[in-house]
Write a protein that holds these residues in place. Structure first.
Motif, mmCIF file in Angstrom:
data_model
loop_
_atom_site.group_PDB
_atom_site.id
_atom_site.type_symbol
_atom_site.label_atom_id
_atom_site.label_comp_id
_atom_site.label_asym_id
_atom_site.label_seq_id
_atom_site.Cartn_x
_atom_site.Cartn_y
_atom_site.Cartn_z
ATOM 1 N N GLN A 133 0.818 -1.206 0.000
ATOM 2 C CA GLN A 133 0.000 0.000 0.000
ATOM 3 C C GLN A 133 0.859 1.267 0.000
ATOM 4 O O GLN A 133 0.544 2.233 -0.710
ATOM 5 N N GLN A 137 1.051 4.102 -2.888
ATOM 6 C CA GLN A 137 0.805 5.522 -2.638
ATOM 7 C C GLN A 137 1.907 6.398 -3.231
ATOM 8 O O GLN A 137 1.637 7.497 -3.731
ATOM 9 N N ARG A 140 1.340 6.676 -6.944
ATOM 10 C CA ARG A 140 -0.040 7.045 -7.283
ATOM 11 C C ARG A 140 -0.142 8.206 -8.277
ATOM 12 O O ARG A 140 -0.987 8.159 -9.180
ATOM 13 N N ALA A 164 -4.997 3.097 -0.695
ATOM 14 C CA ALA A 164 -4.231 4.123 -1.399
ATOM 15 C C ALA A 164 -5.108 5.195 -2.032
ATOM 16 O O ALA A 164 -4.688 6.354 -2.143
#
Length: 225
Positions: A133, A137, A140, A164
């Protein structure tokens, strides 16, 4: 640094014991090599637009070389396909210092330690989830497409997406399948692909042409073609 923190994780006793024992006993053909024997961070540029999500490192592949999908037959198939797609600078991945570089693509695994029989337990997947995760992120801002290699990675994607992106998965959750495609507003497009395991590639369940189709479609969805 996230990579260093991942490599220093000892959260799952069963996986720690397994990865360590494999690194000590070794396979006969690699007995003169020093095994990595630790969790594996992802590899690839931090501004990737395509992510490839695998299951876990191989005992004598990534667990030996210290780089995901490196030094095993699954990696041979995967990186050859990425090279054909223009997403890697070379078709092979044999060691962590072999000069391999990925383009627009980052690879990571749902579980970061090599598991016995290549089968992590559900609780090990959940314990490892924060690493995935956090890595998700970080990429992202540029990530557009996620290719899930196999049903385990497909299932691991949904809670990571929620963590996320703050988006709940569809109900019911879409089923995994090769070439399956799911678009959830506000999240990367998810593509399914049979895992590049020897069982799949040796039997013809997954062919080079099938991989080429998936990565070709990923490039289009990511705006790279």
């Amino acid at each position: 640094m996230l990579d260093a923190r991942i490599a220093d994780c000892f959260a799952c006793p069963r996986l720690v014991e397994w990865r360590t024992s494999i690194a000590e006993v070794k396979r006969a053909s690699f007995r003169d090599q020093e095994y990595w024997g630790r969790p594996l961070p992802g590899m690839g540029p931090p501004d990737a637009s395509i992510a490839i999500l695998g299951l876990a490192p191989a005992a004598h592949g990534g667990n030996r070389t210290g780089r995901i999908f490196t030094g095993d037959r699954s990696g041979d198939v995967l990186f050859a396909a990425l090279y054909r797609a223009g997403l890697a600078n070379q078709p092979t991945s044999v060691s962590a210092d072999d000069g391999l570089a990925l383009r627009h693509t980052r690879i990571f695994a749902a579980v970061r330690c090599a598991p016995p029989d290549n089968k992590p337990l559900p609780e090990e997947r959940d314990t490892c989830a924060p690493w995935f995760q956090r890595e998700l992120q970080l990429i992202r801002p540029t990530l557009r497409v996620v290719v899930a290699l196999g049903a385990f990675a497909w299932a691991a994607w949904w809670p990571a997406m929620t963590a996320a992106y703050g988006i709940r998965p569809p109900v019911p959750r879409p089923k995994f399948g090769h070439s399956a495609q799911v678009s959830v507003p506000g999240a990367p497009v998810l593509l399914g692909c049979f895992h590049v395991s020897q069982q799949n590639t040796f039997t013809g369940r997954l062919t080079p042409a099938m991989l080429d189709e998936v990565f070709g479609r990923a490039k289009v969805l990511a705006g790279l073609a």
